[in-house]
Enzyme design. Structure first.
Site, PDB file in Angstrom:
ATOM      1  N   CYS A 186      -3.908  22.566 -22.592  1.00  0.00           N
ATOM      2  CA  CYS A 186      -4.480  21.937 -23.787  1.00  0.00           C
ATOM      3  C   CYS A 186      -4.637  23.059 -24.811  1.00  0.00           C
ATOM      4  CB  CYS A 186      -5.837  21.343 -23.414  1.00  0.00           C
ATOM      5  SG  CYS A 186      -6.871  20.945 -24.824  1.00  0.00           S
ATOM      6  N   HIS A 213      -6.694  23.713 -26.977  1.00  0.00           N
ATOM      7  CA  HIS A 213      -8.046  24.259 -27.196  1.00  0.00           C
ATOM      8  C   HIS A 213      -8.399  25.360 -26.183  1.00  0.00           C
ATOM      9  CE1 HIS A 213      -8.782  20.779 -29.728  1.00  0.00           C
ATOM     10  NE2 HIS A 213     -10.023  21.173 -29.963  1.00  0.00           N
ATOM     11  N   GLU A 241     -15.122  23.019 -29.589  1.00  0.00           N
ATOM     12  CA  GLU A 241     -15.294  22.486 -30.955  1.00  0.00           C
ATOM     13  C   GLU A 241     -16.716  22.722 -31.480  1.00  0.00           C
ATOM     14  OE1 GLU A 241     -13.359  19.400 -32.640  1.00  0.00           O
ATOM     15  OE2 GLU A 241     -11.545  20.358 -31.922  1.00  0.00           O
ATOM     16  N   ASP A 272      -1.676  18.431 -34.423  1.00  0.00           N
ATOM     17  CA  ASP A 272      -2.551  18.364 -33.256  1.00  0.00           C
ATOM     18  C   ASP A 272      -3.577  17.277 -33.525  1.00  0.00           C
ATOM     19  OD1 ASP A 272      -3.878  19.075 -30.829  1.00  0.00           O
ATOM     20  OD2 ASP A 272      -5.338  20.223 -31.974  1.00  0.00           O
ATOM     21  N   SER A 273      -4.308  16.895 -32.477  1.00  0.00           N
ATOM     22  CA  SER A 273      -5.385  15.927 -32.670  1.00  0.00           C
ATOM     23  C   SER A 273      -6.509  16.534 -33.509  1.00  0.00           C
ATOM     24  CB  SER A 273      -5.937  15.513 -31.307  1.00  0.00           C
ATOM     25  OG  SER A 273      -6.319  16.653 -30.578  1.00  0.00           O
ATOM     26  N   CYS A 329      -0.158  19.893 -29.205  1.00  0.00           N
ATOM     27  CA  CYS A 329      -1.252  19.182 -28.548  1.00  0.00           C
ATOM     28  C   CYS A 329      -0.761  18.796 -27.152  1.00  0.00           C
ATOM     29  CB  CYS A 329      -1.581  17.931 -29.365  1.00  0.00           C
ATOM     30  SG  CYS A 329      -2.767  16.824 -28.586  1.00  0.00           S
TER      31      CYS A 329
HETATM   32  N1  DGL Z   1      -5.505  19.142 -28.641  1.00  0.00           N
HETATM   33  C1  DGL Z   1      -5.739  18.348 -27.471  1.00  0.00           C
HETATM   34  C2  DGL Z   1      -4.782  18.798 -26.372  1.00  0.00           C
HETATM   35  O1  DGL Z   1      -4.137  19.824 -26.480  1.00  0.00           O
HETATM   36  C3  DGL Z   1      -7.169  18.463 -26.995  1.00  0.00           C
HETATM   37  C4  DGL Z   1      -8.151  17.696 -27.824  1.00  0.00           C
HETATM   38  C5  DGL Z   1      -8.061  16.210 -27.629  1.00  0.00           C
HETATM   39  O2  DGL Z   1      -8.474  15.689 -26.594  1.00  0.00           O
HETATM   40  O3  DGL Z   1      -7.569  15.596 -28.563  1.00  0.00           O
HETATM   41  O4  DGL Z   1      -4.662  18.119 -25.382  1.00  0.00           O
END
Ligand code: DGL
Length: 267
Positions: free
Chosen positions: A184, A186, A152, A10-11, A73
């Site tokens: 997303c 998150h 976050e 993931d990011s 992600c």
């Molecule tokens: N993990 C990213 C997603 O699911 C969200 C965070 C980001 O913008 O990198 O899109």
């Protein structure tokens, strides 16, 4: 049988919501997680940058001998995977397909909402996949760029989150969607707030959870499950501070991080 680990990336931390579910449905599997915490967020960046970062994430995981990669992600899955997923020998799964199939399955009024990062919404991928499964569906999308920083920074269950979420979600409520994809990884941490605003009749779908289910189906059908059915190990790699990941990561996992966290070398 295949005893090699599953790679998840993931990011940043959001993919841990998928890891939590993977550990539940596939408790025996070993997992190698990479969180690109040094370069998060991806959702606000250009398509070229998201593709480049996603390529790096995949290639980091390929340093290990893994049997499957899950792009946990929403942004990487919708913006970069269409360009990258067939370029490697290993199977790479995103988080979109399972969520779209589930949304089509559960909606009664055929009105589906999608929330995600700016990059995800701009890609139009969720809508494209939903309509390829069921063309009669109406899809309403909304970018919610403030959701990731709220989560976050530990503001997932705050008055600030409620105010911002009300603003983002009111247009989707007005469209009378009965199903909402939290596009997303998150966003499941904002589930309580989102559900309060959308109302209990709206079904919320978490792509990370469904990706774990799809991973299990894939490993089963290909005969790639690990021999032992429990006691799987996790290793976590990050491109920034190990300490930050350890403290916030437990919120995403809803449990202490069980497994070692390392700073990714040469990243
Ligand atoms: N993990 C990213 C997603 O699911 C969200 C965070 C980001 O913008 O990198 O899109």
């Amino acid at each position: 049988m295949d005893n090699r680990p599953i790679g998840v990336f993931d990011s940043g931390l959001g993919g841990l919501t998928a890891v939590r579910e993977l550990k539940r449905v596939l408790p025996g599997e070993d997992i190698i997680y990479f969180g690109d915490t040094g370069r998060v967020p991806y959702g606000t960046r250009s398509r070229e940058t998201i593709i480049r970062y996603t390529k790096d994430d995949i290639e980091f995981l390929l340093r290990y001998d893994i049997k499957l990669i899950i792009a946990a992600c929403g942004t990487a899955s919708s913006v970069a995977l269409p360009f990258l997923k067939d370029k490697y020998d290993v199977k790479i799964m995103g988080v979109l397909e399972g969520a779209c199939e589930e949304a089509v399955r559960v909606t009664k009024n055929k009105r589906i909402g999608v929330v995600g990062t700016a990059g995800t919404v701009k890609s139009g991928k969720y809508s494209e996949i939903i309509k390829s499964i069921a063309p009669q569906m109406l899809v309403f999308s909304k970018a919610c760029p403030m959701f990731v920083p709220l989560v976050e920074n530990g503001y997932a269950d705050s008055e600030a989150a409620r105010l911002i979420a009300t603003d983002y979600l009111t247009p989707l409520k007005k469209e009378n969607v009965d199903t909402l994809i939290l596009g997303c990884t998150h966003y499941p941490l904002l589930k309580n707030v989102i559900s309060d605003i959308m109302g209990s009749k709206v079904t919320l779908i978490s792509p990370g959870e469904l990706a774990a289910k799809s991973a299990k189906e894939y490993l089963l059908s290909e005969g790639l499950l690990k021999e032992k059915e429990d006691g799987g190990n996790c290793e976590f790699y990050v491109s920034d501070s190990v300490e930050n990941f350890e403290s916030l990561g437990s919120t995403f996992l809803q449990n202490n991080i069980e497994g070692k966290v390392y700073k990714a070398e040469a990243f």
